[in-house]
Motif scaffolding. Structure first.
Motif, mmCIF file in Angstrom:
data_model
loop_
_atom_site.group_PDB
_atom_site.id
_atom_site.type_symbol
_atom_site.label_atom_id
_atom_site.label_comp_id
_atom_site.label_asym_id
_atom_site.label_seq_id
_atom_site.Cartn_x
_atom_site.Cartn_y
_atom_site.Cartn_z
ATOM 1 N N SER A 177 0.850 -1.187 0.000
ATOM 2 C CA SER A 177 0.000 0.000 0.000
ATOM 3 C C SER A 177 0.886 1.236 0.000
ATOM 4 O O SER A 177 2.042 1.192 0.398
ATOM 5 N N ASP A 178 0.321 2.338 -0.487
ATOM 6 C CA ASP A 178 1.179 3.479 -0.780
ATOM 7 C C ASP A 178 1.632 4.237 0.455
ATOM 8 O O ASP A 178 2.647 4.907 0.420
ATOM 9 N N ASP A 179 0.878 4.137 1.514
ATOM 10 C CA ASP A 179 1.336 4.811 2.717
ATOM 11 C C ASP A 179 0.629 4.239 3.939
ATOM 12 O O ASP A 179 -0.481 3.733 3.842
ATOM 13 N N LEU A 180 1.318 4.343 5.051
ATOM 14 C CA LEU A 180 0.745 3.944 6.331
ATOM 15 C C LEU A 180 1.029 5.090 7.288
ATOM 16 O O LEU A 180 2.173 5.390 7.581
ATOM 17 N N VAL A 181 -0.019 5.789 7.694
ATOM 18 C CA VAL A 181 0.167 7.017 8.458
ATOM 19 C C VAL A 181 -0.579 6.920 9.775
ATOM 20 O O VAL A 181 -1.660 6.343 9.849
ATOM 21 N N LEU A 196 -4.125 3.676 -6.132
ATOM 22 C CA LEU A 196 -4.849 3.099 -7.260
ATOM 23 C C LEU A 196 -5.587 1.857 -6.787
ATOM 24 O O LEU A 196 -5.087 0.748 -6.912
ATOM 25 N N PRO A 197 -6.756 2.021 -6.214
ATOM 26 C CA PRO A 197 -7.484 0.843 -5.721
ATOM 27 C C PRO A 197 -7.824 -0.102 -6.858
ATOM 28 O O PRO A 197 -8.397 0.303 -7.870
ATOM 29 N N ARG A 243 -8.551 8.531 -7.774
ATOM 30 C CA ARG A 243 -9.359 7.516 -7.087
ATOM 31 C C ARG A 243 -8.715 7.102 -5.770
ATOM 32 O O ARG A 243 -9.063 6.080 -5.191
ATOM 33 N N ARG A 244 -7.778 7.894 -5.297
ATOM 34 C CA ARG A 244 -7.031 7.576 -4.085
ATOM 35 C C ARG A 244 -7.982 7.295 -2.917
ATOM 36 O O ARG A 244 -8.908 8.065 -2.668
ATOM 37 N N VAL A 245 -7.735 6.184 -2.260
ATOM 38 C CA VAL A 245 -8.617 5.790 -1.160
ATOM 39 C C VAL A 245 -7.814 5.732 0.133
ATOM 40 O O VAL A 245 -6.686 5.246 0.157
ATOM 41 N N VAL A 246 -8.402 6.284 1.187
ATOM 42 C CA VAL A 246 -7.772 6.246 2.503
ATOM 43 C C VAL A 246 -8.613 5.337 3.390
ATOM 44 O O VAL A 246 -9.814 5.540 3.534
#
Lengths: 263, 190, 170
Positions: A177-181, A196-197, A243-246
């Motif tokens: 996944s692109d980030d873990l915050v 990009l889901p 379409r970035r999903v958090v």
């Protein structure tokens, strides 16, 4: 002249009579008696197949999956009255997947690369594993005997989130996944970000959050690892990725309390 | 050649999608577009009836090498596709397809040319018709195969972003943001 | 030596139990047999404590209730296998945790049956647990199996019993 009548239904019930009840306090545990014959061999693909990642095809057609996913959403949409109901049903579909992934992926990552050679042997035997040969192959068939040390259970919030961010995402979507915050505002909130889901890339509907399915998977993993939480998906476009999903993960209070006490 | 309008007509002749890409002076009303769709459907049906039987039969045996050159449309290069690796949906980069392909509209209407515009029509196996209207009158074979390539890619986009959208009802007007967006992007990069 | 094995689900509900007895020797005395589930469940508290220790086998954290029972021989940092966690009048209890926090628990009794202490052969027991863990993962992968349901598959049962024969009751 007596003829043996082969009737499939009775042979099934005979096999079932040797079945365990799992747990039934009215019967108690069945014990293996000293003079007991070894139990009849039961052919079972589920138990005879290897758990090794290479044992089955690792790739799924995206189109085929997209159509399946589309149908899942259509079905839940037909049977629900509100958007919240659709989302919670999708979540429910993902949840059991999460439970299984937690066990399976952790078990797989306990395997050492050396067990690859073993796998080749096992796959060559699996062809003959049907029928009466089952028991003899079964003992060599297990991957567990090649494991020297099991992967550690993840005890901290960060460890298990790393597992989801890395291993699970890699397995499901073929990229980490692109980030873990960590949320800056609240202690118990973490975010996993996917630019990009994969699952919802063909669905441009913002009214129903179809990524709830993935929320369900994450929730299933965290719940069965004893990190009770609630996960929600939010669409947050950011310059190039529209379409970035958090995925917002809110842990229950007692998870943090336990963490503070133990570590 | 600039694409002015793209239409999608379903198998029963209803207009399910219409989109203008140029702010042209001659805007048709939505009613006119519906009539146009119906007319095209009818003309296609008639045209396939008046196609000589011999041509239809020879066209149906596409595997024969003699006919292959006649009916296969050459691949016209990566038109409309930006050089980006991701965002190809369920298609593998570099392009939606990279081979020449057999035309499915062997019989029926394919191409209409006037002094003002040309109209190209691509029919899918299921009877969906993809129509492109360009601002030039063009009669060359090049233009026809180019248009057919373009429409086939539009069909690929349709397969991804319309058919895989759970909120789309088949045969109904297409209201899919992503399809709109992708098609616009695609036409702009032509 | 006879063993009583159970898998306890995440809501502390038993989902599978079995008793293994050696082919040539004794089984549990009948009056003790009834007690087995109770003895086993009594040790769940200790497991729950060890569950959240980073090194359950190392004997660190002796201030916690389970700490004084730790066997201190262990040198690896595997936190699935918990080794011996408890004892009850000469019976030894070992535990294992799966990644989804299923508790695999077993009561070992010594072969003599005289109440003397029971020795645990750690590598063998660990191997047994790992194998059962693999079987459990397979059972869980069955789409018709729901978490915390009893495992009623006869194949699972027969495989567990042949594993017990291989590793435990020699």
């Amino acid at each position: 002249m007596t003829q043996k009548i082969i009737s499939p239904s009775t042979s099934v019930t005979q096999a079932a009579s040797t079945a365990s009840t799992g747990y039934d306090y009215t019967i108690g545990p069945q014990q293996t008696l000293p003079n007991e014959q070894p139990p009849p061999v039961l052919a079972s693909r589920l138990y005879n197949e290897s758990l090794h990642a290479k044992a089955r095809k690792a790739q799924v057609s995206l189109s085929a999956f997209a159509f399946l996913f589309q149908e899942m959403i259509s079905q839940t949409r037909k049977s629900s009255k509100s958007v919240a109901e659709i989302e919670s049903k999708l979540r429910g579909l993902g949840y059991p997947i999460g439970i299984r992934l937690l066990e399976l992926l952790n078990f797989r990552s306990s395997l050492t690369p050396g067990s690859r050679a073993f796998f080749n042997k096992a796959s060559s035997m699996s062809g003959s594993a049907q029928g009466s040969n089952g028991v003899s192959t079964q003992q060599e068939d297990s991957l567990a005997s090649t494991i020297t040390t099991m992967k550690r259970r993840d005890l901290r919030v960060l460890d298990i989130l790393q597992f989801i961010h890395g291993t699970v995402w890699q397995y499901l979507f073929d990229h980490v996944s692109d980030d873990l915050v960590k949320s800056s505002e609240r202690e118990n909130e973490y975010m996993i970000i996917d630019n990009l889901p994969l699952l919802t890339q063909f669905i441009g509907n913002n009214n129903v959050q179809c990524d709830s399915f993935v929320c369900g998977i994450i929730e299933g993993i965290l719940d069965s690892a004893c990190f009770p939480c609630s996960v929600t998906a939010h669409c947050m476009p950011e310059d190039k990725f529209d379409r970035r999903v958090v995925y917002l993960i809110k842990f229950d209070k007692d998870v943090l309390e336990r963490e503070a006490l133990r570590f | 050649m600039a694409i002015q309008t793209v239409l999608i007509i379903n198998k029963s002749g209803g207009l399910v999608y219409q989109r203008d890409f140029l702010a042209s002076s001659t805007k048709l009303s939505s009613n006119d577009y519906l009539i146009l769709a119906g007319t095209l459907q009818g003309v296609t049906a008639i045209a396939s009836q008046v196609t000589p039987k011999a041509l239809q039969i020879s066209g149906s045996n596409l595997s024969k090498a003699a006919n292959e050159t006649e009916y296969s449309i050459p691949y016209a290069g990566p038109l409309g596709v930006k050089d980006q690796k991701e965002d190809m949906g369920s298609f593998l980069p570099p392009d939606y397809f990279t081979d020449s392909f057999a035309s499915w509209s062997k019989s029926g209407l394919k191409h209409v040319t006037t002094d003002q515009f040309s109209l190209f029509l691509y029919q899918s196996m299921t009877g969906m018709k993809f129509v492109a209207i360009s601002t030039q009158s063009s009669t060359s074979n090049m233009a026809v195969s180019f248009a057919e390539n373009f429409l086939r890619k539009a069909y690929c986009l349709y397969a991804d972003f319309v058919m895989k959208n759970p909120f789309y009802e088949p045969e109904m007007p297409i209201r899919c943001e992503l399809f709109d967006k992708k098609l616009t992007e695609f036409v702009q990069h032509l | 030596m006879p063993c009583y094995f159970a898998i306890i689900g995440s809501r502390d509900n038993p989902i599978y139990e079995a008793e293994f007895t050696s082919p040539h020797l004794n089984s549990f005395p009948s009056e003790l047999k009834e007690l087995n589930p109770f003895i086993l469940h009594a040790s769940l508290d200790i497991i729950e404590d060890l569950q959240w220790q980073s090194n359950p086998q190392s004997g660190v954290g002796t201030n916690t209730s389970g700490g004084f029972l730790r066997s201190r021989h262990s040198n690896n940092n595997d936190n699935c296998y918990l080794s011996k966690i408890d004892h009850f009048y000469g019976l030894a209890i070992t535990g294992y945790l799966s990644y989804g926090n299923m508790k695999f628990v077993m009561i070992h009794s010594n072969s003599a049956g005289n109440g003397g202490t029971t020795q645990i052969d750690d590598p063998q027991v660990r191997a047994f647990y790992q194998e059962v863990h693999e079987l459990y993962v397979k059972a869980l992968l069955n789409p018709f199996y729901k978490l915390n349901d009893p495992i009623t598959s006869p194949v699972f049962d027969s495989k567990v019993r042949s594993l017990a024969k291989k590793y435990l009751t020699k």
